[in-house]
Design an enzyme around this catalytic site. Structure first.
Site, PDB file in Angstrom:
ATOM      1  N   TYR C  26       0.999  -1.352  -0.597  1.00 27.10           N
ATOM      2  CA  TYR C  26       0.394   0.213  -0.469  1.00 27.10           C
ATOM      3  C   TYR C  26       0.538   1.232   0.285  1.00 27.10           C
ATOM      4  O   TYR C  26       1.311   1.775   0.805  1.00 27.10           O
ATOM      5  CB  TYR C  26      -0.677  -0.144   0.690  1.00 27.10           C
ATOM      6  N   ASN C 104     -12.256  -0.466  -1.285  1.00 28.79           N
ATOM      7  CA  ASN C 104     -11.551  -0.968  -0.095  1.00 28.79           C
ATOM      8  C   ASN C 104     -12.054  -1.520   0.958  1.00 28.79           C
ATOM      9  O   ASN C 104     -11.716  -1.771   2.454  1.00 28.79           O
ATOM     10  CB  ASN C 104     -10.839   0.452   0.641  1.00 28.79           C
TER      11      ASN C 104
ATOM     12  N   GLN D  54      -6.834   7.129   8.574  1.00 27.24           N
ATOM     13  CA  GLN D  54      -6.734   7.128   7.129  1.00 27.24           C
ATOM     14  C   GLN D  54      -7.092   5.654   7.245  1.00 27.24           C
ATOM     15  O   GLN D  54      -6.655   4.447   7.891  1.00 27.24           O
ATOM     16  CB  GLN D  54      -5.425   6.871   7.188  1.00 27.24           C
ATOM     17  N   GLU D  55      -7.245   5.320   5.800  1.00 28.85           N
ATOM     18  CA  GLU D  55      -8.409   3.690   5.347  1.00 28.85           C
ATOM     19  C   GLU D  55      -6.827   3.221   5.118  1.00 28.85           C
ATOM     20  O   GLU D  55      -7.626   1.461   5.866  1.00 28.85           O
ATOM     21  CB  GLU D  55      -8.804   3.854   4.296  1.00 28.85           C
ATOM     22  N   SER D  56      -5.477   3.334   4.990  1.00 22.79           N
ATOM     23  CA  SER D  56      -5.090   1.720   4.663  1.00 22.79           C
ATOM     24  C   SER D  56      -4.356   1.055   6.492  1.00 22.79           C
ATOM     25  O   SER D  56      -3.811   0.273   6.581  1.00 22.79           O
ATOM     26  CB  SER D  56      -3.800   2.742   4.713  1.00 22.79           C
TER      27      SER D  56
END
Lengths: 311, 266, 311, 266
Positions: C26, C104, D54-56
């Site tokens: 990522y 996501n 944060q989506e990560s």
């Protein structure tokens, strides 16, 4: 927001009669001081859950705190069957608790589903056994057996669980409640995150900066946490990796005591009702067994390697 | 040719029978006691690359004392991976990666179904037992279930008081009908008198070998159903030198295994 | 079993034309050296997936390696739209790839479902949008909208994914493949564990003993791993926490190059085809940009605290 | 009374409009650019206890440089929690813990639906865009969606080429019919000309305020549908001293926000 408080206040303010409570731990990191406080405050009609329950759940059942138990298993480990649990189901002492039984696969998955906002989750256990036939207080909502909309084959789905409160013990947390663990996890991460609010007890309160030195260890973010209690030795007679070992001798003591109603109540008086808090519990432990016994449980040191998150 | 010392006790023989079922490279879910001893005997003899999982979340632990539970403190330092129940029971077991699962029970029937829930009726139990724990999913999902049980008609009854963990359920085709994963199910029952295996057609357990000192007749009398006997039934191979050596010198120097004698494994 | 090998062998022996390949990362821990090797070996007809794809996926698409892409998103981040991806879909250069689009949320959940042996998993996204209307190569199996067997309300379920091979880059692994990470995870843990076999590249190979000093960092156990490649700087131009920063300058270089077909192929020649392996890649980087540029990307040191798992 | 310096640029005003939507204690999912600036302005002014995800996989990052992506290296050191997509998008967003989600798009319609997939037809796109990423679930699940978009008829069309992210879909009742979580949906659209809010009955975006220097008429002409105007429509409050001070002195000392001027946010 500083959420540091006492276990007395954490339990009094956040856990109410009739609540559905997740209690973490797997011998590892059992939140025993919270369990004692639930008993001390005479909470009633709780529904409790976690996979692989042990002495802490047995004690809650014997103390009359529990109405319902979403279970997979309960025993005293090497010391055999859970005495209070048996007395409840075999003899109605102090009362018969209602049990809804799953397994160490399906229950953790149901807590994970709850944590992740899923309505249900497919699992591959239970099938073909009497665990399918017995339905407790969840009734027809215990599970559903459906034909998969994808391939038409049978699939078992079980409902998500969302306890009112989750109670966990961790190695360290900051004042806001960011909670970090290492070592055996059981269903702690998902049980806590499935809960609408979380009470965290910890071996040590650390700074937010220290949390930030190793954020991958955090299992619950502060925004879910309503109370943080610094409570060293809180898992005793269970253990916390890096802090202290399991106390097999005390386990034997509980087994012997809980073998009779009288013994159990004498145990509760001595170790729960007559000690106001965890500090007094440790004091009593040392008075009774000596500092050497206390010291012997403390973990050896064998630190690993630090890592860097820098760029 | 293998040497077989004759100073072994029955629990040691049983642990060796379990060990011999483990193949090199197998992923094994273990509990405490017998399973751990069996798996480790295998690792120290013919299956050095077998690897062990505990349902609490541990993979490839390196305990310095015998673990007294699957959540024992001694399983933490030195393990290769530690997560939680969802990792081991979900990601590895339900994910289809577990070759061997050990199981035990208060009652086991001819199809390898197991009861660890109650003696008597469920609603008014004579004796309330711990429940499934990890047993039900291990029975459902491990490729080969290894069952340890004492051999008497009460523990090997014609009919269980409660089916906690699935064996072949009610016989051929039952697991398939429920869409349980293919090529899973119990493969052996190790008792203190015999080794039982499962007929591929009937899915019933039959006597594959009798332990030294026991007879087919005794085994038949000690079994709650009319148990079949293999054409090639033979005496169980006693513990080999290297098996006993691994057990006594490395795994269990204090011979804690003797407590199983007290539990009736004689 | 020692599984240490070269990236050349790891890819040649384990990834075959037509395979379904999960590629982790990522920006954080992108397995770029494996991506280059896939291109160098001229792999064909791969189905690739991960959430939030970036330059590595764009490069695979431009190089003609990809037939199908299970996607959520693809861009070059600050450098805007993914050029090769656009050329493929807008102009059929080098060919039109087939795309199956999720988000996501749903894609990571599908990988988690795959890792956990579930047939499908309920999700709360996609509903009410054109992502429901477009169905690619999964056809009617893209999702199913059902009435919950529990409460009758509509629930969307999406299928589990099980790639043939997962490729991840991690901070450290032992020779058998026990792989440890820290920092941003993306969908790496579940993507790898959903895969039938895993190729691990790592910044450093460490001893099994060092893995055991901190087992809670392990995301993939060795029994799933078929190859371990010690490949420092493998994520460049992405980053690996504790080792090196993202290379924004190189990102710009790729953006500029990939803006034209010619530029893209010149880039591939220079950085993929003309360098036999990662060591040669780093050599070329230093030759081209100077050691100072290489040095500048190396992470600062700011180590955290070690912990003990002892009892 | 608040002071309002008049040396601000439009992107600064827009960031402040976003900031004002964040309430103290809110859990906010941010991307890069505007969202991060808005959220941090809020944290440094009226909402010190707002927290960012944060989506990560990152919660409560402490970046020392502006993050250029949600996976930026600078988000790692010092964060309170780092997991992966399943933790942030599954456990926190789908779990119902996210109050505010920032969204942007190439096209936004009257119901707050957003297109980030393609311009032209899906099968033969004139321009292929990145796709949903985290936008669709954030639009579906955050309690309040804050949408940032440039104000012109192409970007605020009567009809989207593709609905990537759900706003109120086709109007009142649409989200409810699909069993989407109650009390979720877009709450505001911040453009470079105006602030739009959503009518609780029609679910259509209307003009709540116009930025200094812009007129209702201009806004109407720049909108692809016949946009309604609030009875109490008024001029947008310009950036306050403390808002600008947080932005310029703490969050963005190099005034990277100026690049948005180049992108058309004027």
């Amino acid at each position: 927001m500083n959420k540091v408080t006492t276990m007395q206040k954490a339990v009094a303010e956040n856990i109410h009669d009739g609540n559905f409570v997740y209690i973490g731990g797997y011998i590892c990191r059992t939140p025993f001081s919270a369990v004692h406080e639930l008993i001390r405050q005479g909470k009633k009609d709780l529904t409790i859950t976690r996979s692989n329950a042990a002495d802490d759940f047995d004690m809650l059942i014997g103390a009359g705190v529990v109405k319902r138990f979403i279970s997979t298993f309960i025993s005293l480990g090497v010391y055999g069957l859970a005495r209070c649990y048996r007395r409840s189901l075999e003899k109605g002492i102090p009362h018969i608790i209602e049990v809804e039984e799953y397994t160490n696969l399906s229950l953790p998955m149901m807590l994970m589903a709850g944590a992740m906002g899923m309505p249900f989750i497919p699992v591959k256990d239970l099938l073909g056994t009497d665990l399918m036939k017995i339905k407790g207080f969840l009734g027809e909502s215990k599970y559903k057996l459906i034909d998969s909309p994808f391939d038409g084959k049978p699939v078992l789905i079980v409902p998500a669980l969302n306890p009112d409160v989750g109670i966990i013990h961790v190695q360290q947390a900051d004042e806001n409640g960011n909670a970090q663990i290492w070592g055996i996890g059981g269903d702690c991460k998902y049980g806590a995150n499935a809960s609408k609010k979380v009470i965290v007890s910890c071996e040590r309160i650390v700074s937010r900066e220290m949390i930030g030195k190793d954020p991958s260890r955090t299992i619950v973010p502060d925004f879910k946490v309503v109370a943080v209690v610094e409570e060293p030795f809180a898992s005793h007679p269970g253990y916390t990796p890096g802090f202290y070992d399991q106390d097999f001798g005390f386990g034997y003591l509980y087994k012997e005591a809980s073998s009779t109603e009288e013994g159990f109540h004498a145990f509760l008086k001595e170790w729960v009702h007559d000690v106001p808090d965890r500090a007094a519990y440790i004091q009593h432990f040392i008075d009774r067994f000596g500092y050497a016994a206390y010291k012997k449980l403390q973990a050896k040191f064998d630190y690993g390697y630090p890592v860097s998150y820098e760029y | 040719m293998n040497e077989h010392p004759n100073d072994y006790i029955k629990p040691e023989l049983m642990a060796c029978c379990g060990a011999r079922e483990i193949m090199d490279g197998d992923v094994v879910v273990v509990g405490t006691g017998f399973p751990t001893m069996s798996a480790n005997i295998a690792k120290h003899t013919h299956a050095p690359r077998a690897v062990l999982l505990q349902e609490s979340g541990v993979y490839d632990a390196r305990p310095r004392r015998p673990a007294l539970s699957v959540g024992d403190a001694c399983l933490n330092p030195g393990a290769a991976m530690i997560g939680g129940l969802v990792d081991v029971m979900g990601m590895f077991l339900q994910g289809g990666w577990v070759d061997v699962g050990f199981l035990s029970g208060s009652q086991v029937d001819r199809f390898g179904n197991i009861n660890t829930t109650c003696i008597g009726s469920y609603d008014q139990p004579k004796s309330r037992l711990p429940g499934s724990g990890g047993a039900n999913p291990i029975g459902a999902l491990a490729k080969r279930g290894l069952i340890i049980v004492q051999h008497d008609p009460r523990r090997l009854p014609a009919r269980l008081d409660f089916i906690t963990t699935p064996g072949y359920i009610d016989g051929p085709g039952a697991r398939e009908k429920l869409n349980m994963p293919p090529e899973t199910g119990p493969s052996i029952i190790v008792t203190n008198k015999a080794v039982l295996r499962f007929d591929p057609d009937t899915k019933e357990a039959f006597v594959a070998s009798y332990h030294p000192g026991h007879t087919i007749d005794e085994i038949r009398r000690s079994t709650g159903w009319n148990i079949q006997v293999a054409d090639d039934v033979h005496e169980t191979e006693p513990p080999r030198v290297e098996e006993l050596s691994a057990l006594r010198n490395i795994l269990d120097p204090h011979r804690m295994i003797k407590i199983y004698e007290g539990k009736g494994y004689v």
